[in-house]
Write an enzyme that holds these catalytic residues in place. Structure first.
Site, mmCIF file in Angstrom:
data_model
loop_
_atom_site.group_PDB
_atom_site.id
_atom_site.type_symbol
_atom_site.label_atom_id
_atom_site.label_comp_id
_atom_site.label_asym_id
_atom_site.label_seq_id
_atom_site.Cartn_x
_atom_site.Cartn_y
_atom_site.Cartn_z
ATOM 1 N N TYR A 1 0.673 -1.439 0.027
ATOM 2 C CA TYR A 1 0.121 0.013 -0.044
ATOM 3 C C TYR A 1 0.855 1.418 -0.091
ATOM 4 O O TYR A 1 0.399 2.240 0.064
ATOM 5 C CB TYR A 1 -0.985 0.100 1.318
ATOM 6 C CG TYR A 1 -1.698 -1.101 1.579
ATOM 7 C CD1 TYR A 1 -2.463 -1.724 0.517
ATOM 8 C CD2 TYR A 1 -1.935 -1.617 2.696
ATOM 9 C CE1 TYR A 1 -3.348 -2.688 0.902
ATOM 10 C CE2 TYR A 1 -2.630 -2.814 3.118
ATOM 11 C CZ TYR A 1 -3.475 -3.167 2.066
ATOM 12 O OH TYR A 1 -4.349 -4.283 2.418
ATOM 13 N N CYS B 1 14.892 -11.273 -1.846
ATOM 14 C CA CYS B 1 15.327 -10.749 -3.275
ATOM 15 C C CYS B 1 14.301 -10.081 -3.954
ATOM 16 O O CYS B 1 13.957 -10.725 -5.062
ATOM 17 C CB CYS B 1 15.916 -11.971 -3.828
ATOM 18 S SG CYS B 1 17.512 -12.722 -2.875
ATOM 19 N N TYR C 1 -2.651 -5.522 10.232
ATOM 20 C CA TYR C 1 -2.374 -6.089 9.066
ATOM 21 C C TYR C 1 -0.583 -6.192 8.751
ATOM 22 O O TYR C 1 0.103 -6.345 8.028
ATOM 23 C CB TYR C 1 -2.843 -5.107 7.827
ATOM 24 C CG TYR C 1 -4.323 -5.092 7.969
ATOM 25 C CD1 TYR C 1 -4.838 -6.100 7.571
ATOM 26 C CD2 TYR C 1 -4.686 -3.804 8.521
ATOM 27 C CE1 TYR C 1 -6.474 -5.850 7.445
ATOM 28 C CE2 TYR C 1 -6.140 -3.628 8.537
ATOM 29 C CZ TYR C 1 -6.819 -4.681 8.120
ATOM 30 O OH TYR C 1 -8.096 -4.467 8.060
#
Length: 385
Positions: A284, A313, A342
């Site tokens: 986000y 990576c 979250y």
């Protein structure tokens, strides 16, 4: 970040890093703010924000119900003793298992599309989710009340869906509106509530108006609550609210240790936590406060600017960009705040990384509320031969 530095250092030393830590007092304080603002409204915790069983039990003991969006979340709610009017089942694509589990527990089902009327178990309790088609002040991925989002029925469809529910023998209790998460402007909520209230001539009085959640951490909660209560009064309805992130975000902190540094045109501070522990910055563009928990050897200096980078990576594996920190050394501890929502719930075993442990500060001591996974546990389900 409400916990003292010494306690955070103790937790990291005891349980290792990466580590999620929670402050029980901050969780309780957030719930108290919600109740002070919304008065007699019924509170349902949006479990997706953080489903840890210890946190759920604490909220359930305080009289909070749960909003669930999966069979797994329904099972968690049942496990901690929630059923009947303490349980909401939401989601745009519910499974037969979720309908059946919700009905068995006496939950209220939130109808997200007209076709769901024919899918509900007999004599279900239901709310109709309305999409007010608003542009709101949050990231596009978090805007669930936009016209382009996949959620809810249109304002024009809502009265017909209510009538169809009643004709099918269901208990159509009222309307539901949730316009997104981490919304910054109170005016967005006012606009949504006003649009829903315009349906009153077509719907008549309702038992329930559920206005969801989505308030940012710094939102004008009393102002939003006044508008929500006014909208509920238009329908003569009981007000329901569904805070998720607001309740747990500030209660949680991610602790991570410095692995090293790298200077390649930008200054990178490499840490043992990354996108697998905290996905929100990558997903986000979320910004979390970052605090150094080490002593600055030169406290009079402002420090340098750093990009806090994880071990994956992936070029996007950054927990923060351009933050000012004192000179770091391997083993130093960073605290990434407002991570209670979250954070752990979106953590993953990508790269066969063990999801972090979680610990709760109860005011006097640390309690381990989720142990760190082992690699063997991650592949145990694959050993089927």
């Amino acid at each position: 970040m409400s916990l003292p530095r010494a306690e955070l250092l103790t937790a990291a030393a005891r349980f290792g890093t990466p580590l999620y830590v929670y402050d029980a007092a901050e969780l309780d304080a957030a719930l108290a703010r919600v109740r002070a603002a919304f008065g007699e409204a019924r509170v349902f915790y949006a479990m997706k924000a953080n489903p840890n069983l210890t946190l759920l039990r604490r909220l359930r003991a305080a009289g909070v119900g749960f909003e669930c969006v999966s069979a797994g979340e329904i099972a968690r709610a049942e496990h901690v003793g929630a059923s009947g009017d303490a349980l909401l089942i939401n989601g745009p694509a519910k499974s037969a298992q979720e309908y059946a589990a919700g009905a068995q527990l006496g939950a209220t089902l939130i109808v997200d599309r007209a076709e769901e009327v024919g899918l509900l178990p007999p004599r279900s309790k239901a709310l109709v989710r309305v999409n007010p088609a608003l542009a709101v002040s949050t990231h596009d991925h978090l805007a669930t009340g936009a016209a382009s989002s996949k959620f809810g029925v249109t304002l024009e469809q809502a009265p017909d869906v209510l009538r169809a529910l009643r004709a099918a023998g269901h208990d159509a209790r009222g309307l539901h509106v949730h316009i997104g998460s981490a919304i910054r402007e109170a005016a967005d909520f006012s606009a949504a509530f006003a649009r829903v209230a315009e349906l009153r001539p077509q719907t008549g009085n309702l038992e329930v108006l559920d206005v969801g959640g989505g308030w940012s951490v710094g939102a004008d909660l009393p102002g939003i609550a006044r508008e929500a209560r006014a909208a509920a009064a238009v329908f003569g309805a009981q007000l329901w609210v569904e805070p998720g992130r607001y309740l747990v975000a500030q209660a949680g902190t991610l602790l991570t240790r410095v692995v090293g540094t790298k200077r390649t045109g930008r200054n990178f501070l490499l840490t043992d936590a990354g996108m697998t522990e905290l996905l929100r910055p990558m997903l986000y563009g979320a910004q979390h406060p970052v605090t150094a928990l080490w002593d600055d050897p030169q406290p009079e200096t402002a420090g340098e600017r750093w990009d806090v980078a994880g071990p994956a990576c992936e070029s996007g594996d950054l927990l923060a960009r351009d933050v000012c920190l004192p000179s770091p050394h391997p083993g130093d501890l960073l605290a990434i705040a407002e991570a209670g929502a979250y954070g752990a719930s979106m953590s993953s075993s990508y790269l066969t990384r063990s999801r972090p442990a979680e610990a709760l500060w109860d005011g006097s001591d640390w309690i381990l509320i989720r142990r760190r996974e082992t690699p063997q546990e991650l592949w145990a389900a694959e050993e089927i031969g």
